[in-house]
Design a protein around this motif. Sequence first.
Motif, short mmCIF file in Angstrom:
data_model
loop_
_atom_site.label_atom_id
_atom_site.label_comp_id
_atom_site.label_asym_id
_atom_site.label_seq_id
_atom_site.Cartn_x
_atom_site.Cartn_y
_atom_site.Cartn_z
N VAL A 1 -11.90 73.90 -60.17
CA VAL A 1 -12.51 73.09 -59.12
C VAL A 1 -13.79 73.75 -58.61
O VAL A 1 -14.81 73.08 -58.43
N ARG A 2 -13.76 75.06 -58.41
CA ARG A 2 -14.98 75.76 -57.96
C ARG A 2 -16.12 75.55 -58.95
O ARG A 2 -17.26 75.32 -58.56
N GLU A 3 -15.80 75.62 -60.24
CA GLU A 3 -16.84 75.43 -61.26
C GLU A 3 -17.32 73.98 -61.27
O GLU A 3 -18.52 73.73 -61.43
N MET A 4 -16.43 73.01 -61.09
CA MET A 4 -16.85 71.60 -61.04
C MET A 4 -17.78 71.36 -59.85
O MET A 4 -18.78 70.65 -59.98
N VAL A 5 -17.46 71.94 -58.71
CA VAL A 5 -18.31 71.79 -57.53
C VAL A 5 -19.67 72.43 -57.78
O VAL A 5 -20.71 71.85 -57.48
N ARG A 6 -19.68 73.61 -58.38
CA ARG A 6 -20.94 74.29 -58.68
C ARG A 6 -21.80 73.44 -59.61
O ARG A 6 -23.00 73.28 -59.39
N LEU A 7 -21.18 72.87 -60.66
CA LEU A 7 -21.91 72.03 -61.61
C LEU A 7 -22.45 70.77 -60.93
O LEU A 7 -23.59 70.36 -61.19
N ALA A 8 -21.66 70.15 -60.05
CA ALA A 8 -22.10 68.95 -59.35
C ALA A 8 -23.28 69.27 -58.43
O ALA A 8 -24.26 68.52 -58.36
N GLN A 9 -23.20 70.40 -57.73
CA GLN A 9 -24.30 70.80 -56.85
C GLN A 9 -25.57 71.06 -57.66
O GLN A 9 -26.67 70.68 -57.24
N GLU A 10 -25.40 71.67 -58.80
CA GLU A 10 -26.54 71.95 -59.68
C GLU A 10 -27.18 70.64 -60.17
O GLU A 10 -28.40 70.50 -60.18
N GLN A 11 -26.33 69.69 -60.53
CA GLN A 11 -26.85 68.38 -60.98
C GLN A 11 -27.59 67.67 -59.87
O GLN A 11 -28.65 67.07 -60.08
N LEU A 12 -27.04 67.71 -58.65
CA LEU A 12 -27.72 67.08 -57.51
C LEU A 12 -29.05 67.75 -57.21
O LEU A 12 -30.04 67.08 -56.92
N ALA A 13 -29.08 69.05 -57.29
CA ALA A 13 -30.32 69.78 -57.04
C ALA A 13 -31.37 69.44 -58.10
O ALA A 13 -32.54 69.23 -57.78
N ASN A 14 -30.96 69.35 -59.34
CA ASN A 14 -31.88 69.02 -60.43
C ASN A 14 -32.35 67.57 -60.32
O ASN A 14 -33.47 67.25 -60.70
#
Length: 94
Positions: A77-90
């Motif tokens: 879950v931590r990794e999924m949240v990190r990936l989602a935040q990265e996608q939103l930032a990009n």
Amino acid sequence: MARRSRKYAVPGAARGMQTFKAEVMRQEGYHVDPSHPDDVKYEVAKEMGIPLEAGNNGNLTTEAAGQIGGRIGGSMVREMVRLAQEQLANKGEL
């Protein structure tokens, strides 16, 4: 009690989730066999001092089993949240 059969809402997602689990747990420092990524639970249990074995584990408490799954699922879950935040930032950079 019968073993639960987990089914994903998206057909074909099971393979991707197993690959994702393997990658996340590898990043956490665990040895993961790509052909059996679910077996990482035994390594996690051993590290935690929980006697998880292949087959029947009726002697385990719900708490002990939850600690193993929590360690694995929490990392995912931590990794999924990190990936989602990265996608939103990009997405904002476009």
